[in-house]
Every structure is written in C-alpha cells, then in structure tokens.
Scaffold this active site. Structure first.
Site: not given
Length: 295
Positions: A92, A94, A249, A264
C-alpha cells in the site's frame, strides 16, 4: 553527509548525520534531494531520537499531519505502528483514501521482535517506467476509486482476530472516505510519473470488478517486482523516510506473536495530478482536519 546507494531502483542509507530539529539548512536540503532520488532513505544509530526530536526533525522536512484521518486513539503527534492492533502486511501507499496524499513518512523503531519484522518498499516510479508503451497509455487513461474500507486481516484470514484488533478496525472505518485518483500521477517535485495504486484501491470506474482485478494485479505486479524493492532489517536506533508519492510498502509479518512497535510521523502532501493535468476528485469525506495541502 554520506549517501550509500542500496539498490538500482530504490533505497539508500544516509551516514554521518545526527537527525534533529537543529540540522543546518543545507543538510536538510541534501536529505530531501536524496529522498527524491532514492525514494526511501535509512539512518542507523539514531539512539538519541525520541518523539520530540522526531517531530522537530519532521518539521524541517515539511508540514506534519495529524497522525491519521480516523485513528485518533494512538497518539497526538505520532501514529503507533503497533502489532497489538494490526499488521499492515499488504502492499500500500499510505492514506490514499483522501485527496491530499501525504508527501512522506518518517518511521522510528521503538520495540523490535527478536527475529523478523522487516519492511519492504517498492518503487512505483520504476514500475511505471518499465511498462511497455501500450501499457503506459492504458494506465495513464485509468482512474481508481480508493476508500478506507480495508480489512487488514483479509491477507491473513487464518489468523485469529482479537477484540483489540476489532476495535482498531472499527476506529479505522469510523468515518468514510472515498476519492478518485489517477492511476498514473505526476510527481510534484521531480516531474516523474508513478503508478498510484495499493490496497486502498477498490475499482476502476467504468470497468467491471473482474476487469479491475485483472488490470490491478497486472500493474501492481510491475511495481512490486523484486528488482524494484528494498527490504530493511530494523535495528533499534533506525529511522526510515520514504517518499509516499512514489512508493508502496509492506510490513512483513514474519515474527509470530512477538511484539513490534514503530512510530510514524507523516508529512502533508499535494493533491495528485494526472498526466492530462486533472486533479484527484473527492467523493466522500473531508480530510481538512487531517492535513493541510502542501504547496
């Protein structure tokens, strides 16, 4: 600052830099240039970094978003990537279910399992560039519907789903977002073209579900060819930054029931633009509370 290339199509390690909010402007510029060239960059030995330092560093690279458009229970500055709640073991990009796709993310290792727990990134730029001309023309004509109705357990249906994971998934879906993005977008800084898909893509308007699945897999497979990927084995003190506008990723779920946590921070991005100059279109949801639109 020393940049060590790790793969032909994606990935580099940056040495001799201690990240933080007090970096000289020229080093910040070099880091951004390395990110544009290599699409994902890694720093080792950043043991001094905590949430405050990570956020100050993020502010030097762009405008931090709120942690997530719908998940608000896991921090106010950083989003905990915590194996207690979910394992994003599917390719995917983000937050593609909003119009303002994030520019980049900065990920810090906090607690690692004794084995496994690697992350792999793929170059959506290389995936596009390797298409034959006829497939490029087809991809450039397509639009995709992206939504946040994604089942994180679907790729591992044989695993039991805990009540904690169920609550997380309910929060993830608590507000509905839907947007139409061009399947090929033009990068706002480099001008390069990249395939914009991943697991939030649900359909191609005007095509059947069978046609969508066939074309989706065809294009996804180009992005995620092993030659277009870099796989990172995490150590404490590691920081990864990736260009979310040109990569996908996958968090590899190969650590059994061991605990894994990373944190994150995401940077505000622009609204994707197609090869023909058309901007992504919002169908449902208002992402203004999540992120500014970077100019």
């Amino acid at each position: 600052m020393k940049t060590v290339k790790l793969g032909a199509n994606i990935g580099a390690r940056i040495d001799d830099v201690q990240i933080g909010g007090d970096l000289p402007d020229e080093i910040v510029h070099e880091i951004n240039e390395a990110l544009l060239e290599h699409e994902v960059v890694f720093f080792r030995g950043q043991h001094h970094v905590d949430e405050k330092v990570q956020y100050a560093f993020a502010e030097r690279l762009g405008i931090p978003t709120t942690p997530h458009p719908t998940v608000r229970s896991r921090g106010t500055r950083t989003l905990a990537i915590d194996s207690t709640y979910d394992k994003a073991d599917s390719w995917h990009t983000d937050v593609t279910f909003v119009d303002r796709v994030p520019k980049a993310s900065i990920l810090r290792a906090v607690h690692l399992p004794p084995y496994g727990g690697t992350t792999t990134w793929a170059s959506a730029t290389a995936g596009y560039e390797q298409l034959p001309p006829a497939m490029k023309a087809l991809a450039e004509s397509l639009w995709a519907v992206h939504t946040n109705i994604y089942d994180y357990a679907a790729t591992a249906a044989e695993k039991s789903v805990t009540s904690t994971a169920e609550r997380y998934r309910a929060e993830f879906r608590s507000e509905y977002f839907e947007v139409e993005h061009p399947v090929v977008r033009v990068h706002p800084e480099t001008g390069k073209r990249a395939i914009l898909l991943g697991h939030f893509a649900k359909s191609f308007p005007g095509l059947s579900s069978k046609e969508f699945r066939a074309l989706f897999e065809l294009l996804q497979d180009r992005v995620t060819r092993l030659e277009n990927t870099i796989r990172w084995s995490w150590e404490l003190g590691d920081i990864a930054i990736w260009d979310n506008r040109s990569t996908q990723h996958y968090a590899v779920s190969d650590y059994d029931d061991q605990y894994r946590r990373l944190e994150r921070i995401t940077l505000a991005g622009d609204v994707p633009v197609s090869v023909q100059g058309e901007c992504s279109r919002v169908v449902a949801g208002d992402a203004s509370g999540y992120s500014a639109i970077a100019s």
